[in-house]
Scaffold this motif. Sequence first.
Motif, short mmCIF file in Angstrom:
data_model
loop_
_atom_site.label_atom_id
_atom_site.label_comp_id
_atom_site.label_asym_id
_atom_site.label_seq_id
_atom_site.Cartn_x
_atom_site.Cartn_y
_atom_site.Cartn_z
N SER A 168 4.21 -37.99 1.08
CA SER A 168 4.68 -39.27 1.62
C SER A 168 6.20 -39.38 1.52
CB SER A 168 4.03 -40.42 0.86
OG SER A 168 4.56 -41.65 1.24
N ALA A 169 6.75 -38.90 0.42
CA ALA A 169 8.21 -38.92 0.25
C ALA A 169 8.88 -38.02 1.27
CB ALA A 169 8.58 -38.50 -1.17
N GLY A 170 8.30 -36.85 1.52
CA GLY A 170 8.88 -35.94 2.51
C GLY A 170 8.86 -36.52 3.91
N ALA A 171 7.74 -37.13 4.27
CA ALA A 171 7.64 -37.75 5.59
C ALA A 171 8.62 -38.92 5.71
CB ALA A 171 6.22 -38.22 5.85
N SER A 172 8.77 -39.68 4.64
CA SER A 172 9.72 -40.80 4.66
C SER A 172 11.15 -40.31 4.77
CB SER A 172 9.56 -41.65 3.41
OG SER A 172 8.29 -42.24 3.39
N PHE A 173 11.47 -39.21 4.07
CA PHE A 173 12.81 -38.65 4.17
C PHE A 173 13.12 -38.27 5.61
CE2 PHE A 173 15.63 -34.99 4.38
CZ PHE A 173 16.75 -35.48 3.73
N LEU A 174 12.20 -37.57 6.25
CA LEU A 174 12.44 -37.15 7.63
C LEU A 174 12.56 -38.35 8.57
CD1 LEU A 174 10.03 -34.11 7.89
CD2 LEU A 174 12.52 -34.08 7.70
N GLY A 175 11.71 -39.34 8.38
CA GLY A 175 11.74 -40.51 9.25
C GLY A 175 13.01 -41.33 9.09
N VAL A 176 13.39 -41.59 7.85
CA VAL A 176 14.58 -42.43 7.61
C VAL A 176 15.85 -41.69 8.00
CG1 VAL A 176 15.96 -43.55 5.82
CG2 VAL A 176 13.49 -43.80 5.81
N SER A 177 15.99 -40.44 7.60
CA SER A 177 17.22 -39.72 7.92
C SER A 177 17.33 -39.48 9.43
CB SER A 177 17.31 -38.40 7.16
OG SER A 177 16.22 -37.57 7.49
N GLY A 178 16.21 -39.23 10.10
CA GLY A 178 16.23 -39.07 11.55
C GLY A 178 16.62 -40.35 12.27
N THR A 179 16.10 -41.47 11.77
CA THR A 179 16.44 -42.76 12.38
C THR A 179 17.92 -43.09 12.19
OG1 THR A 179 14.20 -43.55 12.00
CG2 THR A 179 15.89 -45.22 12.40
N VAL A 180 18.44 -42.85 11.00
CA VAL A 180 19.86 -43.12 10.73
C VAL A 180 20.74 -42.20 11.60
CG1 VAL A 180 21.67 -43.03 8.98
CG2 VAL A 180 19.46 -44.04 8.43
N LYS A 181 20.35 -40.95 11.73
CA LYS A 181 21.11 -40.02 12.57
C LYS A 181 21.10 -40.47 14.02
CE LYS A 181 21.28 -35.17 13.91
NZ LYS A 181 20.87 -35.30 15.29
N TYR A 182 19.96 -40.95 14.50
CA TYR A 182 19.86 -41.44 15.87
C TYR A 182 20.79 -42.65 16.09
CZ TYR A 182 17.83 -43.58 20.04
OH TYR A 182 17.66 -44.13 21.27
N ILE A 183 20.81 -43.55 15.12
CA ILE A 183 21.68 -44.73 15.22
C ILE A 183 23.13 -44.31 15.21
CG2 ILE A 183 22.42 -46.82 14.00
CD1 ILE A 183 19.46 -47.12 13.13
N GLU A 184 23.48 -43.35 14.36
CA GLU A 184 24.87 -42.88 14.30
C GLU A 184 25.28 -42.21 15.61
OE1 GLU A 184 24.72 -40.42 10.84
OE2 GLU A 184 25.16 -42.10 9.49
N GLU A 185 24.36 -41.52 16.26
CA GLU A 185 24.67 -40.92 17.56
C GLU A 185 24.93 -42.00 18.59
OE1 GLU A 185 21.35 -38.39 18.37
OE2 GLU A 185 22.16 -36.74 17.16
N LYS A 186 24.18 -43.09 18.55
CA LYS A 186 24.39 -44.19 19.49
C LYS A 186 25.73 -44.87 19.26
CE LYS A 186 20.76 -43.75 21.88
NZ LYS A 186 20.86 -43.35 23.29
N PHE A 187 26.23 -44.86 18.04
CA PHE A 187 27.53 -45.44 17.74
C PHE A 187 28.65 -44.42 17.91
CE2 PHE A 187 25.34 -48.71 14.96
CZ PHE A 187 25.65 -49.77 15.80
#
Length: 92
Positions: free
Chosen positions: A70-89
């Motif tokens: 669960s921690a691994g899946a959360s790491f991938l989900g959260v870091s991927g989402t933050v990276k996506y937001i940073e790309e949009k900015f």
Amino acid sequence: MSLTTPNPPTTPPPATPASPQEGGAPAPNPSKAVKGMAILIAILSGTLGALLAFMITRHLGATPLVAIGSAGASFLGVSGTVKYIEEKFHLL
């Protein structure tokens, strides 16, 4: 006697609003330091999400292997989402 006016007053057509710019001026390329910090923020956010997921699943009685998954899946989900937001900015 009619309740309608024979010649209704004419109203000017509504003004068309200016079309929004699709992206404005092109953003300058961020420096290597900004890109590095953006990646670091994504990694730290993912780590925090993983830690929280691990603690919550263990608190709820999950086995250690399930909590790590669960921690691994959360790491991938959260870091991927933050990276996506940073790309949009335009930080990456």
